[in-house]
Enzyme design. Structure first.
Site, PDB file in Angstrom:
ATOM      1  N   TYR A   1      -9.341 -20.109  38.549  1.00  0.00           N
ATOM      2  CA  TYR A   1     -10.199 -19.004  39.010  1.00  0.00           C
ATOM      3  C   TYR A   1      -9.381 -17.716  39.109  1.00  0.00           C
ATOM      4  O   TYR A   1      -9.774 -16.672  38.575  1.00  0.00           O
ATOM      5  CB  TYR A   1     -10.810 -19.366  40.357  1.00  0.00           C
ATOM      6  CG  TYR A   1     -11.704 -18.303  40.948  1.00  0.00           C
ATOM      7  CD1 TYR A   1     -13.039 -18.218  40.578  1.00  0.00           C
ATOM      8  CD2 TYR A   1     -11.213 -17.393  41.889  1.00  0.00           C
ATOM      9  CE1 TYR A   1     -13.872 -17.245  41.124  1.00  0.00           C
ATOM     10  CE2 TYR A   1     -12.039 -16.425  42.440  1.00  0.00           C
ATOM     11  CZ  TYR A   1     -13.361 -16.356  42.059  1.00  0.00           C
ATOM     12  OH  TYR A   1     -14.183 -15.394  42.602  1.00  0.00           O
TER      13      TYR A   1
ATOM     14  N   LYS B   1      -9.900 -14.321  36.772  1.00  0.00           N
ATOM     15  CA  LYS B   1     -10.237 -13.003  37.306  1.00  0.00           C
ATOM     16  C   LYS B   1      -9.156 -11.976  36.964  1.00  0.00           C
ATOM     17  O   LYS B   1      -9.472 -10.800  36.734  1.00  0.00           O
ATOM     18  CB  LYS B   1     -10.475 -13.087  38.812  1.00  0.00           C
ATOM     19  CG  LYS B   1     -11.673 -13.960  39.200  1.00  0.00           C
ATOM     20  CD  LYS B   1     -12.994 -13.425  38.635  1.00  0.00           C
ATOM     21  CE  LYS B   1     -14.200 -14.127  39.261  1.00  0.00           C
ATOM     22  NZ  LYS B   1     -15.487 -13.605  38.742  1.00  0.00           N
TER      23      LYS B   1
HETATM   24  P1  NAD Z   1     -22.871 -17.791  43.686  1.00  0.00           P
HETATM   25  O1  NAD Z   1     -22.345 -19.143  43.396  1.00  0.00           O
HETATM   26  O2  NAD Z   1     -23.911 -17.616  44.714  1.00  0.00           O
HETATM   27  O3  NAD Z   1     -23.404 -17.103  42.347  1.00  0.00           O
HETATM   28  C1  NAD Z   1     -22.792 -17.314  41.101  1.00  0.00           C
HETATM   29  C2  NAD Z   1     -23.872 -17.194  40.057  1.00  0.00           C
HETATM   30  O4  NAD Z   1     -23.285 -17.427  38.766  1.00  0.00           O
HETATM   31  C3  NAD Z   1     -24.966 -18.249  40.255  1.00  0.00           C
HETATM   32  O5  NAD Z   1     -26.225 -17.646  40.109  1.00  0.00           O
HETATM   33  C4  NAD Z   1     -24.697 -19.241  39.131  1.00  0.00           C
HETATM   34  O6  NAD Z   1     -25.850 -19.883  38.659  1.00  0.00           O
HETATM   35  C5  NAD Z   1     -24.114 -18.326  38.065  1.00  0.00           C
HETATM   36  N1  NAD Z   1     -23.367 -19.111  37.091  1.00  0.00           N
HETATM   37  C6  NAD Z   1     -22.317 -19.930  37.331  1.00  0.00           C
HETATM   38  N2  NAD Z   1     -21.943 -20.530  36.181  1.00  0.00           N
HETATM   39  C7  NAD Z   1     -22.778 -20.086  35.209  1.00  0.00           C
HETATM   40  C8  NAD Z   1     -22.908 -20.339  33.821  1.00  0.00           C
HETATM   41  N3  NAD Z   1     -22.098 -21.190  33.163  1.00  0.00           N
HETATM   42  N4  NAD Z   1     -23.880 -19.704  33.144  1.00  0.00           N
HETATM   43  C9  NAD Z   1     -24.719 -18.856  33.757  1.00  0.00           C
HETATM   44  N5  NAD Z   1     -24.645 -18.554  35.073  1.00  0.00           N
HETATM   45  C10 NAD Z   1     -23.685 -19.181  35.787  1.00  0.00           C
HETATM   46  O7  NAD Z   1     -21.588 -16.923  44.038  1.00  0.00           O
HETATM   47  P2  NAD Z   1     -21.382 -15.383  44.358  1.00  0.00           P
HETATM   48  O8  NAD Z   1     -20.505 -15.313  45.526  1.00  0.00           O
HETATM   49  O9  NAD Z   1     -22.656 -14.642  44.362  1.00  0.00           O
HETATM   50  O10 NAD Z   1     -20.495 -14.960  43.094  1.00  0.00           O
HETATM   51  C11 NAD Z   1     -20.820 -13.907  42.207  1.00  0.00           C
HETATM   52  C12 NAD Z   1     -19.532 -13.391  41.606  1.00  0.00           C
HETATM   53  O11 NAD Z   1     -18.719 -12.857  42.645  1.00  0.00           O
HETATM   54  C13 NAD Z   1     -18.695 -14.448  40.892  1.00  0.00           C
HETATM   55  O12 NAD Z   1     -18.161 -13.918  39.700  1.00  0.00           O
HETATM   56  C14 NAD Z   1     -17.592 -14.717  41.893  1.00  0.00           C
HETATM   57  O13 NAD Z   1     -16.427 -15.177  41.273  1.00  0.00           O
HETATM   58  C15 NAD Z   1     -17.423 -13.368  42.515  1.00  0.00           C
HETATM   59  N6  NAD Z   1     -16.765 -13.420  43.818  1.00  0.00           N
HETATM   60  C16 NAD Z   1     -17.315 -14.105  44.854  1.00  0.00           C
HETATM   61  C17 NAD Z   1     -16.652 -14.153  46.064  1.00  0.00           C
HETATM   62  C18 NAD Z   1     -17.186 -14.905  47.267  1.00  0.00           C
HETATM   63  O14 NAD Z   1     -16.466 -15.093  48.247  1.00  0.00           O
HETATM   64  N7  NAD Z   1     -18.427 -15.327  47.274  1.00  0.00           N
HETATM   65  C19 NAD Z   1     -15.430 -13.492  46.210  1.00  0.00           C
HETATM   66  C20 NAD Z   1     -14.899 -12.794  45.144  1.00  0.00           C
HETATM   67  C21 NAD Z   1     -15.583 -12.752  43.952  1.00  0.00           C
END
Ligand code: NAD
Length: 249
Positions: A154, A158
């Site tokens: 991961y 990123k």
């Molecule tokens: P989440 O798991 O709620 O949402 C992730 C979304 O990506 C989901 O809708 C999922 O269906 C979709 N997804 C995953 N794999 C997929 C695939 N192969 N094809 C199509 N869609 C796919 O998580 P989130 O927290 O809303 O994350 C959104 C973004 O923010 C991500 O890129 C994550 O890495 C980033 N992020 C999240 C956090 C955190 O703490 N939540 C921190 C830093 C960055």
């Protein structure tokens, strides 16, 4: 002018908040999902304004990504903004993971978080050019800078996404396309729930002097700004949204 906006992974979490932010700004949004068609439809139906829609693709499937981007542009009538938000956060602690699981996790993580975003961007470019320019915003992570000891794929995905965004900012500027990146720390979403609700939750919240993690809407606000015309000269930048939990020089 109402922009056409495609947000990947928008059926929940940060993607949903990003879709809401653009819709509240008056834009039309294509809510992308992998399998959660019903949830994506509910998000699209809940957005203020009209003309929102859903598209579906596994970000790891290059053909499906192309179909989804083209469908979004066609049904929106134009594509001005792509938000590469979809991602996975899969645990694979190096000292306790089997080699088979290690390989599977690296493959899925890079295919989704990095190659999926790169492919969506590639497919979006002709539509953005046709619209006279536009913006790509990538959702990265603090983990790119701070490391992810239990999820090294991961963190690597990123960090690579950051580098991809910077390369594309230079490559696409001649076509009036801006590329920006948001790097959140922990955010209150399903992805982080097991950590935030687990024994380390309080320690994670204390990483920030605000004593909490980010709300999805705070990440969405940064995405919205990076996609704006006012942010054009910030192209290539990476905005931290981590509550001063990690300060990089
Ligand atoms: P989440 O798991 O709620 O949402 C992730 C979304 O990506 C989901 O809708 C999922 O269906 C979709 N997804 C995953 N794999 C997929 C695939 N192969 N094809 C199509 N869609 C796919 O998580 P989130 O927290 O809303 O994350 C959104 C973004 O923010 C991500 O890129 C994550 O890495 C980033 N992020 C999240 C956090 C955190 O703490 N939540 C921190 C830093 C960055």
């Amino acid at each position: 002018m109402r922009r056409g906006v495609l947000v990947t992974g928008a059926s929940r979490g940060i993607g949903r908040a990003v879709a809401e932010a653009f819709a509240e700004a008056g834009d039309r949004v294509a809510v992308h999902c992998k399998r959660s068609v019903r949830e994506a439809g509910e998000v699209a139906a809940s957005l203020p304004g009209d003309g929102h829609l859903t598209v579906r693709a596994d970000m790891a499937d290059a053909d499906a990504v192309r179909r989804a981007v083209d469908e979004a542009a066609e049904r929106l009538g134009r594509l001005d903004v792509l938000v590469n938000n979809a991602g996975v956060f899969l645990a694979h602690p190096p000292l306790t993971t089997s080699y088979e699981q290690w390989q599977a996790t690296w493959s899925e993580t890079l295919a989704t978080n990095l190659t999926g975003a790169a492919n969506a961007t590639f497919c979006a470019v002709p539509h953005l050019v046709a619209a006279g320019g536009g913006a790509v915003v990538n959702v990265s992570s603090r983990g790119a800078f701070r490391g992810e000891p239990d999820c090294p794929a991961y963190g690597a995905s990123k960090a690579a996404l950051n580098a991809f965004g910077q390369s594309m900012a230079v490559a696409l500027a001649p076509r009036n396309i801006r590329v920006g990146t948001v790097a959140p720390g922990f955010v209150e979403t399903d992805m982080a729930r097991s950590v935030l609700d687990g024994p380390d939750g309080d320690a994670v919240r204390r990483q920030s002097p605000f004593g909490r993690v980010a709300r999805a809407a705070e990440v969405a606000a940064a995405v919205l700004w990076l996609a704006s015309r006012e942010a054009a000269f910030a192209s290539g930048t990476i905005i931290d949204v981590n509550g001063a939990s990690y300060l990089r020089s």
